[in-house]
Design an enzyme around this catalytic site. Structure first.
Site, short mmCIF file in Angstrom:
data_model
loop_
_atom_site.label_atom_id
_atom_site.label_comp_id
_atom_site.label_asym_id
_atom_site.label_seq_id
_atom_site.Cartn_x
_atom_site.Cartn_y
_atom_site.Cartn_z
N LYS A 107 6.75 7.53 57.15
CA LYS A 107 7.52 8.04 56.02
C LYS A 107 6.71 8.00 54.75
O LYS A 107 6.03 7.03 54.46
CB LYS A 107 8.80 7.22 55.84
CG LYS A 107 9.86 7.63 56.84
CD LYS A 107 10.91 6.58 56.99
CE LYS A 107 10.36 5.46 57.74
NZ LYS A 107 10.98 4.73 58.70
N GLU A 139 14.36 4.33 70.48
CA GLU A 139 14.77 3.15 69.72
C GLU A 139 16.21 3.28 69.21
O GLU A 139 16.82 4.36 69.27
CB GLU A 139 13.83 2.91 68.54
CG GLU A 139 13.87 4.02 67.50
CD GLU A 139 13.59 3.52 66.09
OE1 GLU A 139 14.23 2.55 65.64
OE2 GLU A 139 12.74 4.15 65.42
N1 PSU Z 1 12.42 5.93 60.87
C1 PSU Z 1 13.63 6.45 60.52
N2 PSU Z 1 14.68 5.62 60.44
C2 PSU Z 1 14.57 4.29 60.71
C3 PSU Z 1 13.29 3.74 61.08
C4 PSU Z 1 12.26 4.60 61.14
O1 PSU Z 1 13.76 7.64 60.28
O2 PSU Z 1 15.58 3.59 60.63
C5 PSU Z 1 13.18 2.28 61.44
C6 PSU Z 1 12.33 2.11 62.71
O3 PSU Z 1 13.08 1.34 63.62
C7 PSU Z 1 11.11 1.34 62.24
C8 PSU Z 1 11.71 0.53 61.14
O4 PSU Z 1 10.53 0.56 63.26
O5 PSU Z 1 12.54 1.47 60.46
C9 PSU Z 1 10.67 -0.09 60.23
O6 PSU Z 1 11.29 -1.05 59.44
P1 PSU Z 1 10.40 -2.08 58.61
O7 PSU Z 1 9.71 -1.24 57.57
O8 PSU Z 1 11.39 -3.05 58.02
O9 PSU Z 1 9.45 -2.72 59.58
#
Ligand code: PSU
Ligand code: MN
Length: 302
Positions: A158, A24
């Protein structure tokens, strides 16, 4: 209009049934500071290659979804200030607007499946946010895992999320969660969230057998492989708890909401740990890329 632009080496590997791993780009544009983001994106691709698979970093550039990025494109994403963070809801806008867009786990899964890539490595997936009962903030990554047939290798979710609710939601959605070589569900920077992984498997071949059994049942949808960060790079959950509390309180104080929450929290946690969280993040992504490549290699052997 053909929405995909597949890089030559990726197209060739796909056409000949050789292993490919999707990667990604939100992690590059929104998840890490310059220049470590570019260094990491390059080294992760290198790890995939060393393990015998072709890396396909995914992003939206000039109105096309690029499957496989040149080094110049990776650098553009890593340097640019105004990059869209694209998920399922706005992926098409990324194409129609012609703007530069990074793909989240959800959007990367969609594009990987469309290109014919079965395995995808990332850092951590999005999930149910703390306070979701009021904010309704639940990452689109979860519903994507329910519907799109890609195996996602991540270091769990996370710990700034509500992990018990995230696991409940995945179960409700019918998404298998596999602890790789571990009984515990990992919490990104930490190997043990204190929650059990619903399924434990210990080798890429076991994961492939599991995927084949799912396919035989025609179940559809994705699978989450939760791969704990290597021990030498982890920050134990007990040490992270206070940092996460602080970052969460700061986010509320600053009125951060929606898409901005995850990037804000990651940057705040980086500050509060004096940069240590970034080293852990880099180590776990490399570790996930290696496992994803091993799974892709094992899948390609049949
Ligand atoms: N994990 C990381 N850094 C990130 C992300 C995940 O260490 O930037 C990103 C991924 O692309 C994940 C997104 O899909 O955060 C999720 O964002 P949201 O909670 O807005 O859906
Ligand atoms: Mn959200």
């Amino acid at each position: 209009m053909e929405p995909l632009h597949i890089k030559d080496d990726v197209a060739e590997a796909l056409a000949t049934g050789r292993p490919v791993v999707a990667l990604e780009s939100t992690i590059v544009s929104h998840g890490m500071p310059w220049p470590r983001n570019l260094e990491t994106a390059r080294s992760v691709e290198q790890i995939v290659r060393a393990a015998g698979a072709v890396p396909a970093s995914i992003a939206v550039i000039d109105g096309k979804a690029h499957i496989g990025l040149t080094d110049a494109a990776l650098e553009q994403l890593a340097r640019a200030d105004e990059v869209l963070k694209l998920s399922r809801a706005d992926l098409a806008y990324g194409l129609s607007s012609g703007r530069l867009g990074a793909t989240t786990v959800a959007a990367t899964m969609i594009l990987a499946e469309r290109a014919g890539i079965a395995v995808f490595a990332t850092g951590g997936i999005g999930g149910v946010h703390r306070g979701a009962a009021d904010s309704f903030d639940i990452s689109a990554d979860l519903s994507e895992l329910a519907r799109t047939g890609v195996t996602v290798v991540a270091a769990g979710a996370k710990a700034l999320l509500d992990l018990p609710k995230t696991l409940e939601m995945l179960e409700t959605l019918g998404v298998p969660v596999i602890g790789y070589g571990a009984d515990a569900f990992p919490a990104f920077w930490s190997r043990d969230s204190g929650l059990a992984a619903p399924i434990r498997l210990d080798a890429p071949g076991e994961i492939v057998a599991f995927l084949q059994a799912r396919e035989a049942l025609g179940l559809g949808g994705g699978v989450l492989v939760a791969n704990p960060v290597p021990e030498e790079a982890e920050i134990p959950a007990g040490e992270m708890a206070g940092v996460i509390e602080q970052a969460h309180a700061d986010a509320i104080r600053d009125g951060v909401s929606g898409k901005a929450v995850t990037p804000y929290m990651l940057a705040r946690i980086l500050d509060l740990t004096g940069g240590r969280s970034l080293e852990t993040n880099i180590a776990l992504i490399g570790n996930n890329a290696r496992l994803a490549a091993e799974i892709a290699v094992s899948l390609a052997r049949g």
